[in-house]
Scaffold this active site. Structure first.
Site, PDB file in Angstrom:
ATOM      1  N   CYS A  14       0.758  -1.313  -0.259  1.00 17.28           N
ATOM      2  CA  CYS A  14       0.164  -0.067  -0.254  1.00 17.28           C
ATOM      3  C   CYS A  14       1.184   1.349   0.130  1.00 17.28           C
ATOM      4  O   CYS A  14       0.219   1.968   0.710  1.00 17.28           O
ATOM      5  CB  CYS A  14      -0.963  -0.027   1.658  1.00 17.28           C
ATOM      6  SG  CYS A  14      -2.417   1.074   1.056  1.00 17.28           S
ATOM      7  N   VAL A  17       2.035   3.058  -5.385  1.00 20.95           N
ATOM      8  CA  VAL A  17       1.472   2.131  -6.400  1.00 20.95           C
ATOM      9  C   VAL A  17       0.093   1.810  -5.553  1.00 20.95           C
ATOM     10  O   VAL A  17      -0.980   1.809  -6.208  1.00 20.95           O
ATOM     11  CB  VAL A  17       1.846   1.355  -7.275  1.00 20.95           C
ATOM     12  CG1 VAL A  17       1.173   1.295  -8.205  1.00 20.95           C
ATOM     13  CG2 VAL A  17       3.156   2.193  -7.853  1.00 20.95           C
ATOM     14  N   ARG A  48       3.169  -4.332   5.486  1.00 21.49           N
ATOM     15  CA  ARG A  48       4.617  -4.676   6.568  1.00 21.49           C
ATOM     16  C   ARG A  48       4.229  -3.728   8.037  1.00 21.49           C
ATOM     17  O   ARG A  48       4.950  -4.445   9.018  1.00 21.49           O
ATOM     18  CB  ARG A  48       5.667  -4.217   5.682  1.00 21.49           C
ATOM     19  CG  ARG A  48       7.201  -4.406   7.373  1.00 21.49           C
ATOM     20  CD  ARG A  48       8.120  -4.650   6.198  1.00 21.49           C
ATOM     21  NE  ARG A  48       8.142  -4.402   4.721  1.00 21.49           N
ATOM     22  CZ  ARG A  48       9.449  -4.219   3.954  1.00 21.49           C
ATOM     23  NH1 ARG A  48      10.041  -3.500   4.374  1.00 21.49           N
ATOM     24  NH2 ARG A  48       9.188  -4.744   2.757  1.00 21.49           N
ATOM     25  N   LYS A 208      13.397  -4.315 -17.256  1.00 20.32           N
ATOM     26  CA  LYS A 208      12.197  -4.143 -18.624  1.00 20.32           C
ATOM     27  C   LYS A 208      12.476  -4.594 -19.886  1.00 20.32           C
ATOM     28  O   LYS A 208      12.337  -4.641 -20.587  1.00 20.32           O
ATOM     29  CB  LYS A 208      11.773  -2.939 -18.196  1.00 20.32           C
ATOM     30  CG  LYS A 208      11.407  -1.776 -17.132  1.00 20.32           C
ATOM     31  CD  LYS A 208      11.031  -0.603 -17.225  1.00 20.32           C
ATOM     32  CE  LYS A 208      10.751  -0.198 -15.465  1.00 20.32           C
ATOM     33  NZ  LYS A 208      10.490   2.062 -15.388  1.00 20.32           N
TER      34      LYS A 208
END
Length: 435
Positions: A14, A17, A48, A208
């Protein structure tokens, strides 16, 4: 699944993003219901720490630190993983799949390191694993490669896939700033982390590139297969020299098919390069991303937009979520891993590239011939050469034709050993234009 009244979703993470994913799930619940066909219910958010500051208000009872328990719940249909990193993300995704949930992830590092393990687990579980948000944020690039171009042969993918480095290089080009100065501004504006290593040294872009190459060329490519150089050694003088050539410096992810001894091979690399200002990628400014795709039938295509940030990345996550949810309701699965071509990865030394080399030399007769001979010794053809300055300020700027990268590297090493060469001040690859 067609008679199921509610599709239940768990979100892991959380942060920048994850909080935006949760916000969109909450604010757009009615639209999501209409698009999916049944209500989409957020049943848990794994974190966490419960007391960490967050940019979203959550109903009581949704937050949990028992993330392993959350993904193991039998009633969870879909898990969104936006934790990042390798562990515990890998274990949690595998557990979710094993317990019957489909997965949407934005985890480029994990996919680039151990994607096959995840795809095999999804195949075994007969569940979806979608990951559009792992590359270029909100830009839809993976889905076009996987679906829209499925009937074509992609030959090259060339992209600016890291917003931090693009902002830095753009600032160096537009203002004449040095690397450190531009990096400091990027950090002040929130484009760069306090520790920018993953971005400026090319690790993020290399992950990527591995994902793009795997998808475009139907072969398994890991981050370790991608040649990588960052931008920390790019100087204001390099950027100015590029400007003099009508070019601009960009950190590029380059994935292409190259001839090999037994058919096409995959060449994948990330490094700063000079590209002509007339190239479509040259106009990509600030922290934006763009990916340029070349294929045999469709020709040249370009995808452009915000490549990072919580909301843009969450947009890509929600797009995958809708697709995966529809698949669950229909009792079908989307396309899994496509690695049928099984092409070898071409070593960087064998990949054909071009170099821009700036050389401080003695200003006397025979220097140009000696430098030309060094290139000829390694079968590297010179495209252009010009001299700048006189006397102690004499400098030669040489741009080569395409040659194996190993031959170009050997040429530079020979130049550095020559008595007439005071210093090789800059070496940068050149992309675009004639080879």
């Amino acid at each position: 699944m067609s008679d199921k009244r509610t599709l239940k979703v768990a979100v892991l993470g959380c942060g920048a993003v994850g909080s935006q994913v949760v916000r969109l799930l909450t604010e757009q619940s009615d639209d999501l219901t209409a698009r999916v066909g049944v209500p989409v219910e957020l049943v848990g958010v794994g974190v966490r720490r419960l007391d960490a500051p967050r940019d979203v208000d959550l109903p009581d009872g949704l937050l949990t630190t028992d993330v392993a328990g959350l993904v193991a719940r039998a009633d969870v249909d879909l898990v969104v993983e936006v934790i990042g990193g390798i562990e515990p993300a890998r274990t949690l995704i595998l557990s979710a799949l094993d317990n019957g949930a489909s997965v949407v992830t934005a985890n480029k590092a994990l996919l680039a390191e151990d994607g096959p393990t995840l795809f095999e687990a999804a195949e075994k579980a007969e569940r979806d694993l979608y990951y559009e948000a792992a590359v270029a944020g909100a830009i839809p690039i993976l889905r076009p490669l996987r679906e829209s171009l499925a009937g074509d042969k992609v030959t090259r993918v060339l992209g600016i896939v890291n917003g931090t480095t693009n902002f830095i290089l753009d600032k160096m080009d537009s203002s004449g700033a040095g690397f450190s100065e531009a990096l400091e501004e990027a950090q002040e504006l929130g484009y760069a982390e306090a520790d920018p290593t993953a971005d400026v040294e090319g690790f993020d872009a290399a992950a990527k590139a591995a994902i793009l190459a795997s998808l475009a060329f139907h072969s398994r490519v890991t981050a370790a297969d991608v040649y990588r150089e960052g931008i920390s050694d790019v100087t204001a003088a390099d950027v100015a020299s590029a400007r003099d050539m009508g070019s601009v410096v960009k950190l590029l992810a380059i994935c292409e098919l190259r001839p090999g001894p037994n058919g096409d091979q995959v060449a994948a690399r990330v490094h700063p390069a000079m590209i002509p200002r007339t190239h479509p990628l040259a106009s990509v400014r600030e922290a934006f991303n763009a990916v340029f795709v070349e294929s045999e039938a469709a020709g040249q295509l370009m995808f452009y937009g915000p490549g990072a940030g919580g909301a843009p990345t969450a947009s890509a996550v929600l797009g995958d979520l809708v697709t995966v949810a529809r698949n669950r309701l229909a009792g079908t699965r989307g396309m899994g891993e496509s690695a049928y071509a099984d092409r070898a990865v071409q070593p960087m030394g064998e990949t054909r590239t071009r170099y821009h080399v700036a050389i401080d030399v003695d200003d006397r007769a025979g220097v140009l011939a000696a430098v030309a001979n060094a290139f000829a010794d390694h079968d590297v053809s010179i495209q252009t050469v010009r001299q700048e300055g006189r006397g102690a300020d004499a400098q030669l700027v040489v741009v080569s034709h395409a040659a194996p990268d190993a031959a170009l590297a050997a040429t530079v090493e020979q130049l550095r050993s020559m008595d007439i060469v005071r210093e090789v001040t800059s070496v940068m690859r050149v992309e675009g234009g004639d080879e």
